[in-house]
Design a protein around this motif. Structure first.
Motif, PDB file in Angstrom:
ATOM      1  N   LYS A 114      57.983  36.689   3.233  1.00 45.95           N
ATOM      2  CA  LYS A 114      56.653  37.092   3.056  1.00 45.95           C
ATOM      3  C   LYS A 114      56.415  38.656   3.372  1.00 45.95           C
ATOM      4  CE  LYS A 114      55.442  34.122   0.485  1.00 45.95           C
ATOM      5  NZ  LYS A 114      55.316  34.493  -1.023  1.00 45.95           N
ATOM      6  N   ILE A 158      54.135  30.988   6.822  1.00 45.20           N
ATOM      7  CA  ILE A 158      54.722  30.633   5.357  1.00 45.20           C
ATOM      8  C   ILE A 158      54.666  29.160   5.315  1.00 45.20           C
ATOM      9  CG2 ILE A 158      57.027  30.392   6.166  1.00 45.20           C
ATOM     10  CD1 ILE A 158      57.941  31.683   3.282  1.00 45.20           C
ATOM     11  N   SER A 172      52.323  32.100   1.170  1.00 41.34           N
ATOM     12  CA  SER A 172      51.799  32.816   2.337  1.00 41.34           C
ATOM     13  C   SER A 172      50.885  32.337   2.936  1.00 41.34           C
ATOM     14  CB  SER A 172      51.782  34.213   2.058  1.00 41.34           C
ATOM     15  OG  SER A 172      51.313  35.136   2.877  1.00 41.34           O
TER      16      SER A 172
END
Length: 729
Positions: A114, A158, A172
């Motif tokens: 992410k 995450i 995310s």
């Protein structure tokens, strides 16, 4: 042709970077910025460096101050989204057209999970190997925030499979405060969560075993916490949430929103998703509290359509906007925290999804409401409406309905893309039947009204294709004297349809809770090929349990999945066939994928009168005990609290009726969502019952049947062949 993308429609969703600018990658792979008002285009970054290296890019993100650009490429595959990593390069945009790549010694440019820029400046956070990291002060300071990340046990920043599929908008789990002074992140711990395992064959001598946490109904679920990083001193504060003692079997984090710079508002919901709480967690201690009006509870089913609605902040930290059920329909409320008061801004027999314009105090929302009949709905449409965010004036006005007069039958289903401050909006009209979609640009004037500027995507090539290709004709209607209000059907009629002829009919079923299959928009898929190339009528039908017609219809299947929907599908097909002589009653088949496959199994199990001759199920659930908790328990509760519902909801019954139907089963062995276990158990059940059936198992393919080369194409070839055999075509 539909597999080749011949009928692919284009829409326009700008990557907005300001109130009037967006960024995109052009045909030479250069990154350009466009002023949408003047149409002046400025080059940001030359594409030569990564084109020469052969990189395949899939996304870009520009920093809030527009001084740096992150480019993402080399996306890797994996058994779940959270293990699919990517590479990232960051470019400095301050040095002219030939920008330089920013070298960050501690930044792992490969295998990232992410990446997020801060809302101001150019700090950023990222997730690597399930840990959260942070860069600040123009990349001078690099900090590892967590160190306990683990693919099987601890997910920092995450989402795991469960949350990504059913809860959060994005996988995310990092949230910057608007002033970039705080970074909140969630940690999901899989303590006591059972794992699922399956084989991946590839070309190995011995299969590889894939293992990942996957809680199933009645088993332990993950625990989630939220921690806030203070960027001024890097101190960590875990939110001190209230004691949800009544949720003793566990609960989920539904969403997190910053209401201004000093109030973090997580929304939590109980395990079965019929209760939720929005909290106020204030700086600097982040002790959390809530008032009674910040709680939601359903006594008839679950909250929301698929999940509890997020909250939308306003420029007043004391006020937020959300969507909740009012008289059985999803409506907009403005909630005043200190006053503990709802101010309902919409009401009626229609449903909504909102956005706020602070400057002119408008709340914009997409709605099923009919402009010609205020307060009533036509569920198959979506238009953009607005209502004042405060005061006594609650009159609603539609700002996209007129587009259907300018572009006939092309604008019944719309999705907007507002610029950062709402100065512009792109309205993406979804087309209708054989009418191509169109995207239009609108500018907000000094009075706060949107004025039509022009067409930004007309799909001219698609229109030319549609003019020379014979696609099905469409009919929408609802069945009178039926069990659900407004049970709409959509019929795909073959080109050159002749009422004096007899046609086979294929029913496409999904019918999942809160889902909507009958939509007035342009969609070309296998059903259109079947109708146009095979001269088959295709029917889609939304019965009990489906969405956007109010809680009363939707919640009829609560704790009873699989009990009502098959009867609705059988009754709808029977009624349509008996009332229309052009349907050959001896040639009616049904097919479905995922929940649609599950419903198909229930239809065959209940179809003692053989309304259907054949059925084709792709990746079906067969017992709810095999599926994951957050989806299943939302609609069925836990097995200990609803044993009768789980027993009656099993698709492994009705063996006598399976013997009288031509049935085929399709499933990928690497299905990460609806595990191959479901079809394996079904095949055992059918073999034990001495049922003749066909089975196609795609090795190493997943739930979408698209991970293996030619997998997606092959499944539709198989379906077509079986349908041809069924109808003697």
């Amino acid at each position: 042709d539909f597999l080749e993308g011949t009928f692919q429609a284009r829409s326009f969703y700008p990557y907005w970077v300001s109130g009037n600018e967006y960024v995109y990658m052009n045909s030479t792979a250069a990154i350009n910025k466009v002023n949408i008002g003047t149409n002046v285009e400025t080059a940001i970054l030359n594409g030569e460096p990564w084109v020469s290296m052969g990189h395949l890019f899939f996304d870009i993100k520009i920093s809030a101050d527009q001084n740096y650009l992150a480019i993402f490429y080399m996306k890797t595959d994996g058994y779940a989204d959270y293990v699919r990593t990517f590479s990232c390069d960051i470019y400095n945009l301050l040095n002219g057209f030939l920008r330089t790549k920013q070298i960050l010694p501690d930044f792992p440019t490969e295998n990232l999970q992410k990446f997020q820029w801060s809302p101001t400046g150019h700090d950023f956070s990222y997730v690597y190997e399930f840990n959260v990291y942070l860069y600040k002060n123009t990349f001078l300071n690099h900090h590892q925030i967590t160190n306990d990340g683990d693919e099987q046990m601890v997910f920092n920043g995450i989402a795991d499979f469960l949350h990504w599929i059913e809860i959060t908008e994005d996988d995310s789990l990092m949230w910057w405060s608007p002033d970039s002074q705080y970074l909140a992140y969630a940690t999901i711990k899989q303590t006591n969560v059972f794992a699922v395992e399956f084989s991946v064959y590839n070309n190995y001598q011995y299969p590889e075993m894939i293992r990942y946490p996957y809680p199933k109904p009645g088993t332990p679920i993950p625990t989630t916490t939220v921690t806030v990083v203070d960027l001024s001193n890097l101190s960590l504060t875990q939110l001190k949430t209230l004691n949800f003692s009544s949720w003793s079997d566990g609960y989920y984090l539904n969403s997190v929103t910053w209401r201004g710079n000093h109030i973090l508002s997580p929304t939590w919901k109980n395990r079965i998703s019929n209760e939720a709480v929005v909290e106020n967690c204030e700086t600097p201690m982040f002790n959390c509290s809530y008032v009674s009006g910040m709680t939601s509870k359903s006594t008839t089913g679950w909250l929301g359509h698929y999940k509890v609605a997020h909250i939308i902040p306003t420029n007043n930290d004391n006020v937020y906007i959300t969507v909740r059920s009012l008289d059985g329909y999803q409506h907009i409320t403005v909630f005043y925290v200190k006053e503990n008061k709802d101010d309902w801004r919409t009401s009626g027999e229609f449903e909504v999804i909102p956005k706020k314009d602070e400057i002119n105090d408008w709340i914009y929302f997409t709605s099923t409401e009919l402009e010609s009949k205020p307060g009533t709905a036509l569920p198959r449409i979506r238009h953009i409406w607005r209502v004042k965010g405060s005061g006594s004036d609650k009159n609603r006005s539609c700002i996209s309905c007129h587009l259907n007069e300018i572009f006939p039958d092309r604008c019944n289903w719309v999705t907007p893309s507002f610029s950062r401050d709402g100065s512009y909006v792109v309205i993406n009209c979804g087309g209708s039947g054989n009418a191509a979609p169109v995207s239009t640009l609108h500018m907000r004037n000094s009075s706060g009204d949107y004025e039509f500027v022009g067409v930004v995507e007309g799909n001219e090539e698609l229109i030319q294709t549609l003019n020379v290709v014979f696609l099905p004709n469409f009919m929408f209607f609802f069945l009178s004297h039926f069990s659900a209000r407004y049970p709409f059907q959509r019929l795909h009629l073959p080109p050159n349809f002749n009422e004096s002829k007899k046609y086979p009919m294929l029913v496409q079923v999904y019918s999942g809770p809160a889902y909507q299959q009958v939509r007035d928009r342009f969609e070309v898929s296998w059903k259109d090929y079947v109708s146009s190339a095979r001269d088959v009528i295709v029917m889609s039908f939304d019965g009990r349990g489906t969405g956007y017609r109010g809680d009363k219809i939707m919640h009829q299947v609560y704790k009873k999945l699989g009990q009502y929907e098959p009867h609705d599908q059988i009754a709808a097909a029977r009624k349509l066939a008996t009332e229309n002589q052009f349907i050959d009653q001896s040639k009616i088949a049904i097919w479905g994928w995922s929940y649609g496959g599950y419903e198909l199994l229930n239809v065959i199990g209940e179809d003692a009168d053989n309304v259907f001759k054949c059925g084709f199920a792709v990746a079906p659930v067969t017992k709810w005990e095999y599926y994951h908790t957050i989806w299943t328990e939302k609609y069925m509760q836990q097995p200990k609290d609803n044993p009768d519902g789980y027993a009656k909801g099993s698709a492994l019954q009705g063996i006598e009726n399976f013997r009288t139907h031509h049935f085929n089963l399709f499933h990928g062995t690497k299905d990460e969502n609806v595990h191959f276990q479901n079809s394996a158990q079904l095949s055992k059940y059918l073999i034990d019952g001495d049922v003749k059936f066909g089975a196609f198992f795609a090795a190493d393919d997943d739930h979408s049947m698209s991970r293996v080369n030619n997998g997606y194409r092959n499944i539709y070839k198989q379906l077509t062949r079986q349908m041809d055999l069924c109808f003697n075509l």
